[in-house]
Design a protein around this motif. Structure first.
Motif, PDB file in Angstrom:
ATOM      1  N   TRP A   1       0.835  -1.204   0.000  1.00  0.00           N
ATOM      2  CA  TRP A   1       0.000   0.000   0.000  1.00  0.00           C
ATOM      3  C   TRP A   1       0.872   1.257   0.000  1.00  0.00           C
ATOM      4  N   ILE A   2       1.919   1.235   0.832  1.00  0.00           N
ATOM      5  CA  ILE A   2       2.822   2.388   0.921  1.00  0.00           C
ATOM      6  C   ILE A   2       3.417   2.697  -0.449  1.00  0.00           C
ATOM      7  N   LYS A   3       3.906   1.666  -1.121  1.00  0.00           N
ATOM      8  CA  LYS A   3       4.516   1.863  -2.440  1.00  0.00           C
ATOM      9  C   LYS A   3       3.477   2.304  -3.467  1.00  0.00           C
ATOM     10  N   ALA A   4       2.295   1.698  -3.420  1.00  0.00           N
ATOM     11  CA  ALA A   4       1.239   2.046  -4.377  1.00  0.00           C
ATOM     12  C   ALA A   4       0.736   3.473  -4.174  1.00  0.00           C
ATOM     13  N   SER A   5       0.907   4.002  -2.954  1.00  0.00           N
ATOM     14  CA  SER A   5       0.454   5.362  -2.648  1.00  0.00           C
ATOM     15  C   SER A   5       1.485   6.418  -3.025  1.00  0.00           C
ATOM     16  N   GLY A   6       2.605   5.983  -3.603  1.00  0.00           N
ATOM     17  CA  GLY A   6       3.595   6.937  -4.100  1.00  0.00           C
ATOM     18  C   GLY A   6       4.740   7.237  -3.162  1.00  0.00           C
ATOM     19  N   PHE A   7       4.855   6.481  -2.063  1.00  0.00           N
ATOM     20  CA  PHE A   7       5.977   6.685  -1.139  1.00  0.00           C
ATOM     21  C   PHE A   7       7.143   5.799  -1.577  1.00  0.00           C
ATOM     22  N   ASP A   8       8.161   6.413  -2.162  1.00  0.00           N
ATOM     23  CA  ASP A   8       9.341   5.629  -2.524  1.00  0.00           C
ATOM     24  C   ASP A   8      10.369   5.648  -1.400  1.00  0.00           C
ATOM     25  N   ASN A   9      10.183   6.546  -0.421  1.00  0.00           N
ATOM     26  CA  ASN A   9      11.103   6.674   0.705  1.00  0.00           C
ATOM     27  C   ASN A   9      10.416   6.137   1.959  1.00  0.00           C
ATOM     28  N   PHE A  10      10.797   4.935   2.365  1.00  0.00           N
ATOM     29  CA  PHE A  10      10.194   4.372   3.572  1.00  0.00           C
ATOM     30  C   PHE A  10      11.174   3.428   4.257  1.00  0.00           C
ATOM     31  N   ASN A  11      10.975   3.277   5.549  1.00  0.00           N
ATOM     32  CA  ASN A  11      11.815   2.426   6.385  1.00  0.00           C
ATOM     33  C   ASN A  11      10.973   1.316   6.992  1.00  0.00           C
ATOM     34  N   VAL A  12      11.609   0.165   7.223  1.00  0.00           N
ATOM     35  CA  VAL A  12      10.988  -0.887   8.031  1.00  0.00           C
ATOM     36  C   VAL A  12      11.957  -1.258   9.141  1.00  0.00           C
ATOM     37  N   ASP A  13      11.409  -1.512  10.328  1.00  0.00           N
ATOM     38  CA  ASP A  13      12.216  -1.893  11.485  1.00  0.00           C
ATOM     39  C   ASP A  13      12.334  -3.409  11.570  1.00  0.00           C
ATOM     40  N   LEU A  14      13.561  -3.866  11.791  1.00  0.00           N
ATOM     41  CA  LEU A  14      13.861  -5.282  12.006  1.00  0.00           C
ATOM     42  C   LEU A  14      14.473  -5.418  13.394  1.00  0.00           C
ATOM     43  N   MET A  15      13.989  -6.376  14.170  1.00  0.00           N
ATOM     44  CA  MET A  15      14.516  -6.597  15.514  1.00  0.00           C
ATOM     45  C   MET A  15      15.123  -7.997  15.594  1.00  0.00           C
ATOM     46  N   TYR A  16      16.274  -8.093  16.243  1.00  0.00           N
ATOM     47  CA  TYR A  16      16.933  -9.393  16.389  1.00  0.00           C
ATOM     48  C   TYR A  16      17.314  -9.613  17.855  1.00  0.00           C
ATOM     49  N   GLY A  17      17.737 -10.836  18.160  1.00  0.00           N
ATOM     50  CA  GLY A  17      18.069 -11.164  19.549  1.00  0.00           C
ATOM     51  C   GLY A  17      16.828 -11.428  20.381  1.00  0.00           C
ATOM     52  N   LEU A  18      15.761 -11.917  19.735  1.00  0.00           N
ATOM     53  CA  LEU A  18      14.500 -12.168  20.432  1.00  0.00           C
ATOM     54  C   LEU A  18      14.603 -13.444  21.279  1.00  0.00           C
ATOM     55  N   PRO A  19      13.802 -13.559  22.334  1.00  0.00           N
ATOM     56  CA  PRO A  19      13.869 -14.760  23.179  1.00  0.00           C
ATOM     57  C   PRO A  19      13.594 -16.020  22.359  1.00  0.00           C
ATOM     58  N   GLY A  20      14.531 -16.948  22.392  1.00  0.00           N
ATOM     59  CA  GLY A  20      14.358 -18.195  21.664  1.00  0.00           C
ATOM     60  C   GLY A  20      14.739 -18.121  20.194  1.00  0.00           C
ATOM     61  N   GLN A  21      15.172 -16.966  19.721  1.00  0.00           N
ATOM     62  CA  GLN A  21      15.512 -16.805  18.307  1.00  0.00           C
ATOM     63  C   GLN A  21      16.879 -17.420  18.004  1.00  0.00           C
ATOM     64  N   ARG A  22      16.995 -17.984  16.801  1.00  0.00           N
ATOM     65  CA  ARG A  22      18.261 -18.547  16.340  1.00  0.00           C
ATOM     66  C   ARG A  22      18.748 -17.773  15.115  1.00  0.00           C
ATOM     67  N   VAL A  23      19.996 -17.985  14.760  1.00  0.00           N
ATOM     68  CA  VAL A  23      20.559 -17.313  13.591  1.00  0.00           C
ATOM     69  C   VAL A  23      19.757 -17.667  12.343  1.00  0.00           C
ATOM     70  N   GLU A  24      19.285 -18.917  12.263  1.00  0.00           N
ATOM     71  CA  GLU A  24      18.496 -19.341  11.095  1.00  0.00           C
ATOM     72  C   GLU A  24      17.194 -18.539  10.987  1.00  0.00           C
ATOM     73  N   ASP A  25      16.626 -18.158  12.136  1.00  0.00           N
ATOM     74  CA  ASP A  25      15.400 -17.350  12.127  1.00  0.00           C
ATOM     75  C   ASP A  25      15.682 -15.962  11.548  1.00  0.00           C
TER      76      ASP A  25
END
Length: 371
Positions: free
Chosen positions: A140-164
């Motif tokens: 939706w963001i891209k279709a609405s004409g926003f070419d400049n956008f960020n997404v947040d990624l979080m790592y080190g979550l409880p029980g998370q592995r490198v493969e995740d």
């Protein structure tokens, strides 16, 4: 002309994420009163707001506000010629109609909190969306004409592995975002996660796993053309966050809203966190400070170094010398010899910056500048 930023804190969320330590309330009925108070605060800062180059709405969840409320804020600010206007959004409160309205208001950058592509981990974090919903909102963001956008990624979550994390990176890079912020999970005091960790109900990933996760993030994002330009931020050339660069470059910024921070004219301030105290100060025609302090010379120096060294390009020696009227290389001669010899810092063409190893031990390295 120097840059100056304006940050507006919107302290409301439909639900509180288990890891979140930022000021936010789930009492959405308070939003109407907050808008009235914010408009009063804007009036008190009319003179300082002149010349602002970036505007950032953070939270909380700014996208929780109705368009009529956003319109009132923009009318009160009455800003023109902004280089960047960012709005933080969550997938569950974003609609196509709102995106259309944001474009009309002049917002030109969206920052979406997604955190992970794994729905089980999203539930553990207390998020209110699935990855499928987040992916749809990105379209939706891209279709609405926003070419400049960020997404947040979080790592080190409880029980998370490198493969995740590897699977997260496959999904996140497929979104086509020109900017990704990658944050390691922290267990801040006062959060639900902090309490559960203390009670033995959660298990942190090891330091070694954490390092492996971030090494993978750097490698994969770099291969996708997303260059690391700050300790936790990656972007395609030209898509770096202009507003956040103001913070990291030690430039002036105004903070509006409960709990917001600002730095103006050599003074730092923090607004009242308590909504009632925030409201009372504004009713009296006063700026709603909780803390107001002069930034002293030595503290200001260390703050500058701490923030500037977050950037991959670091800072120019000449900029430090001009700001503080002293010779950086002479003042910190002994510290620099030690950090250069141990491979923590580099000095190239008049710029001081951390190496990759320096970023890994940045907190420990910065202590040397305090001695």
């Amino acid at each position: 002309m120097k840059n100056k930023g304006l940050y507006v804190h919107v302290p409301f969320c439909r639900r509180k994420c288990h890891y979140c330590h930022f000021l936010s309330s789930t009492r959405l009925e308070q939003a109407a009163g907050y808008i009235e108070d914010l408009l009063l605060e804007i009036k008190l800062y009319q003179e300082e707001i002149e010349g602002v180059t970036t505007l950032y709405f953070g939270g909380g969840t700014p996208s929780i506000l109705a368009m009529k409320e956003m319109d009132r804020i923009f009318r009160a600010l009455d800003l023109n010629g902004l280089k960047e206007v960012t709005l933080e959004v969550n997938p569950e409160s974003l609609t196509l109609e709102k995106l259309k309205g944001y474009r009309a208001l002049g917002i030109n950058r969206i920052s979406m909190g997604i955190q992970t592509s794994n729905d089980d981990f999203l539930r553990i974090l207390g998020r209110g969306h699935t990855f499928c919903q987040a992916r749809e909102r990105v379209e939706w963001i891209k279709a609405s004409g926003f070419d400049n956008f960020n997404v947040d990624l979080m790592y080190g979550l409880p029980g998370q592995r490198v493969e995740d994390v590897e699977r997260d990176l496959e999904h996140f890079t497929a979104l086509g975002a020109p900017h990704i912020s990658a944050y390691g999970l922290t267990y801040d005091e006062g959060t639900d996660f902090h309490r559960r960790l203390a009670a033995g109900l959660l298990q942190q990933v090891s330091d070694e796993e954490d390092r492996r996760m971030f090494a993978l993030i750097k490698e994969r994002l770099g291969a996708e053309g997303l260059e690391r330009y700050e300790i936790s931020n990656f972007a395609r050339p030209g898509y770096e966050s202009r507003h956040n660069l103001i913070y990291w470059s030690g430039e002036a910024y105004i903070g509006l809203g409960p709990g917001a921070h600002g730095y103006l004219g050599g003074r730092r301030y923090e607004n009242q966190w308590d909504f009632a105290r925030y409201h009372s100060a504004l009713e009296r025609g006063e700026k709603p400070y909780r803390v107001l302090e002069e930034a002293s010379g030595r503290d200001l120096e260390f703050e500058y170094l701490m923030l500037a060294l977050r950037k991959v390009r670091g800072f120019e020696v000449e900029d430090f010398n001009d700001r503080f009227n002293k010779d950086f290389l002479k003042t910190y001669d002994r510290v620099l010899k030690k950090l250069l010899a141990s491979g923590v810092l580099t000095i190239n063409e008049g710029r001081v910056a951390f190496t990759d190893y320096g970023f890994d031990i940045s907190n420990e390295a910065l202590v040397h500048f305090m001695k």
